[in-house]
Design a protein around this motif. Structure first.
Motif, mmCIF file in Angstrom:
data_model
loop_
_atom_site.group_PDB
_atom_site.id
_atom_site.type_symbol
_atom_site.label_atom_id
_atom_site.label_comp_id
_atom_site.label_asym_id
_atom_site.label_seq_id
_atom_site.Cartn_x
_atom_site.Cartn_y
_atom_site.Cartn_z
ATOM 1 N N ILE A 12 23.330 66.171 15.371
ATOM 2 C CA ILE A 12 23.994 65.509 14.247
ATOM 3 C C ILE A 12 25.435 65.178 14.607
ATOM 4 C CG2 ILE A 12 24.815 65.848 11.882
ATOM 5 C CD1 ILE A 12 22.227 67.503 11.422
ATOM 6 N N VAL A 13 26.116 66.120 15.234
ATOM 7 C CA VAL A 13 27.495 65.894 15.655
ATOM 8 C C VAL A 13 27.553 64.754 16.676
ATOM 9 C CG1 VAL A 13 29.441 66.916 16.901
ATOM 10 C CG2 VAL A 13 28.285 68.224 15.141
ATOM 11 N N ALA A 14 26.614 64.717 17.608
ATOM 12 C CA ALA A 14 26.603 63.666 18.635
ATOM 13 C C ALA A 14 26.396 62.285 18.026
ATOM 14 C CB ALA A 14 25.517 63.953 19.666
ATOM 15 N N VAL A 15 25.459 62.167 17.100
ATOM 16 C CA VAL A 15 25.198 60.864 16.473
ATOM 17 C C VAL A 15 26.413 60.404 15.675
ATOM 18 C CG1 VAL A 15 23.826 59.718 14.683
ATOM 19 C CG2 VAL A 15 22.699 61.089 16.428
ATOM 20 N N LEU A 16 26.998 61.313 14.897
ATOM 21 C CA LEU A 16 28.181 60.940 14.123
ATOM 22 C C LEU A 16 29.356 60.587 15.032
ATOM 23 C CD1 LEU A 16 28.040 63.549 11.220
ATOM 24 C CD2 LEU A 16 27.524 61.109 11.125
ATOM 25 N N PHE A 17 29.503 61.307 16.136
ATOM 26 C CA PHE A 17 30.590 61.001 17.060
ATOM 27 C C PHE A 17 30.404 59.640 17.718
ATOM 28 C CE2 PHE A 17 32.131 60.885 21.437
ATOM 29 C CZ PHE A 17 33.486 60.983 21.197
ATOM 30 N N ILE A 18 29.199 59.324 18.137
ATOM 31 C CA ILE A 18 28.954 58.035 18.783
ATOM 32 C C ILE A 18 29.205 56.891 17.803
ATOM 33 C CG2 ILE A 18 27.151 56.569 19.779
ATOM 34 C CD1 ILE A 18 26.075 59.126 21.126
ATOM 35 N N ILE A 19 28.754 57.051 16.559
ATOM 36 C CA ILE A 19 29.025 56.019 15.551
ATOM 37 C C ILE A 19 30.526 55.876 15.333
ATOM 38 C CG2 ILE A 19 28.783 55.482 13.086
ATOM 39 C CD1 ILE A 19 25.967 56.720 13.274
ATOM 40 N N PHE A 20 31.229 57.000 15.203
ATOM 41 C CA PHE A 20 32.673 56.981 15.005
ATOM 42 C C PHE A 20 33.380 56.353 16.203
ATOM 43 C CE2 PHE A 20 36.868 59.072 15.053
ATOM 44 C CZ PHE A 20 37.318 58.718 13.789
ATOM 45 N N ASP A 21 32.911 56.669 17.386
ATOM 46 C CA ASP A 21 33.537 56.143 18.600
ATOM 47 C C ASP A 21 33.325 54.643 18.739
ATOM 48 O OD1 ASP A 21 34.960 56.638 21.101
ATOM 49 O OD2 ASP A 21 33.073 56.106 22.064
ATOM 50 N N LYS A 30 46.477 55.178 26.127
ATOM 51 C CA LYS A 30 46.444 56.066 27.287
ATOM 52 C C LYS A 30 45.809 57.405 26.960
ATOM 53 C CE LYS A 30 50.420 54.179 29.694
ATOM 54 N NZ LYS A 30 51.749 54.444 30.246
ATOM 55 N N ASN A 31 45.904 57.833 25.720
ATOM 56 C CA ASN A 31 45.368 59.138 25.346
ATOM 57 C C ASN A 31 44.043 59.013 24.580
ATOM 58 O OD1 ASN A 31 46.475 58.019 23.111
ATOM 59 N ND2 ASN A 31 47.676 59.780 22.492
ATOM 60 N N LYS A 32 43.195 58.107 25.029
ATOM 61 C CA LYS A 32 41.899 57.897 24.390
ATOM 62 C C LYS A 32 40.993 59.129 24.532
ATOM 63 C CE LYS A 32 38.364 54.323 24.169
ATOM 64 N NZ LYS A 32 37.891 53.090 24.774
ATOM 65 N N LEU A 33 41.096 59.821 25.656
ATOM 66 C CA LEU A 33 40.289 61.026 25.863
ATOM 67 C C LEU A 33 40.687 62.111 24.865
ATOM 68 C CD1 LEU A 33 38.188 62.547 27.575
ATOM 69 C CD2 LEU A 33 40.092 63.314 29.002
ATOM 70 N N GLY A 34 41.966 62.284 24.660
ATOM 71 C CA GLY A 34 42.433 63.275 23.685
ATOM 72 C C GLY A 34 41.993 62.937 22.276
ATOM 73 N N ILE A 35 42.046 61.662 21.936
ATOM 74 C CA ILE A 35 41.601 61.226 20.611
ATOM 75 C C ILE A 35 40.109 61.494 20.451
ATOM 76 C CG2 ILE A 35 41.268 59.184 19.157
ATOM 77 C CD1 ILE A 35 43.876 58.098 20.418
ATOM 78 N N ARG A 36 39.333 61.252 21.491
ATOM 79 C CA ARG A 36 37.891 61.505 21.425
ATOM 80 C C ARG A 36 37.591 62.996 21.280
ATOM 81 N NH1 ARG A 36 35.187 57.589 25.997
ATOM 82 N NH2 ARG A 36 34.901 55.786 24.647
ATOM 83 N N ILE A 37 38.305 63.838 22.004
ATOM 84 C CA ILE A 37 38.085 65.285 21.906
ATOM 85 C C ILE A 37 38.425 65.779 20.509
ATOM 86 C CG2 ILE A 37 38.916 67.532 22.728
ATOM 87 C CD1 ILE A 37 39.155 66.244 25.512
#
Length: 122
Positions: A70-79, A91-98
């Motif tokens: 559930i977390v993965a699906v919601l994260f992919i949609i959000f991303d 530049k800090n896209k990785l931090g925003i994703r985490i």
């Protein structure tokens, strides 16, 4: 094959690989959450505790993977709909994703806790 088709395939492969890694991270976070909720497994001192340990492991993996999915699906949609469009050149896209992954995990686990303990629906 033209050069544009090759570039497009490389981009798609990279995108699928990235989301596969984020999905694995979400599944591991779901398993970690369930381990925190259930605690350590019981010691197998007799036959009953052995079978209870197997039931514990089954519950840990099954519910942990469901929550992680559930977390993965919601994260992919959000991303896809927000992070890639709003912070495409950041530049800090990785931090925003985490941070987004952890916030989604907190929301899902809070909802799980409320449905299980407070409302007694699960």
């Amino acid at each position: 094959m033209n050069k544009e088709a090759t570039m497009s395939r490389k981009k798609w492969a990279k995108t699928i690989w990235e989301y596969a890694l984020w999905t694995m991270a979400a599944l591991l976070l779901g398993l970690g959450y369930m381990y925190l909720v259930l605690g350590p497994p019981p010691e197998p001192t007799n036959t009953w505790n052995f079978f209870l340990g197997k039931i514990y492991l089954f519950g840990l993996v099954r519910i942990g993977l469901i929550i992680g999915g559930i977390v993965a699906v919601l994260f992919i949609i959000f991303d896809v709909f927000l992070i890639n469009r709003k912070w495409a050149l950041s530049k800090n896209k990785l931090g925003i994703r985490i941070i987004a992954l952890l916030v989604i995990l907190i929301l899902v686990t809070t909802l799980h806790y409320l449905l299980e303990k407070t409302i007694n629906l699960i």
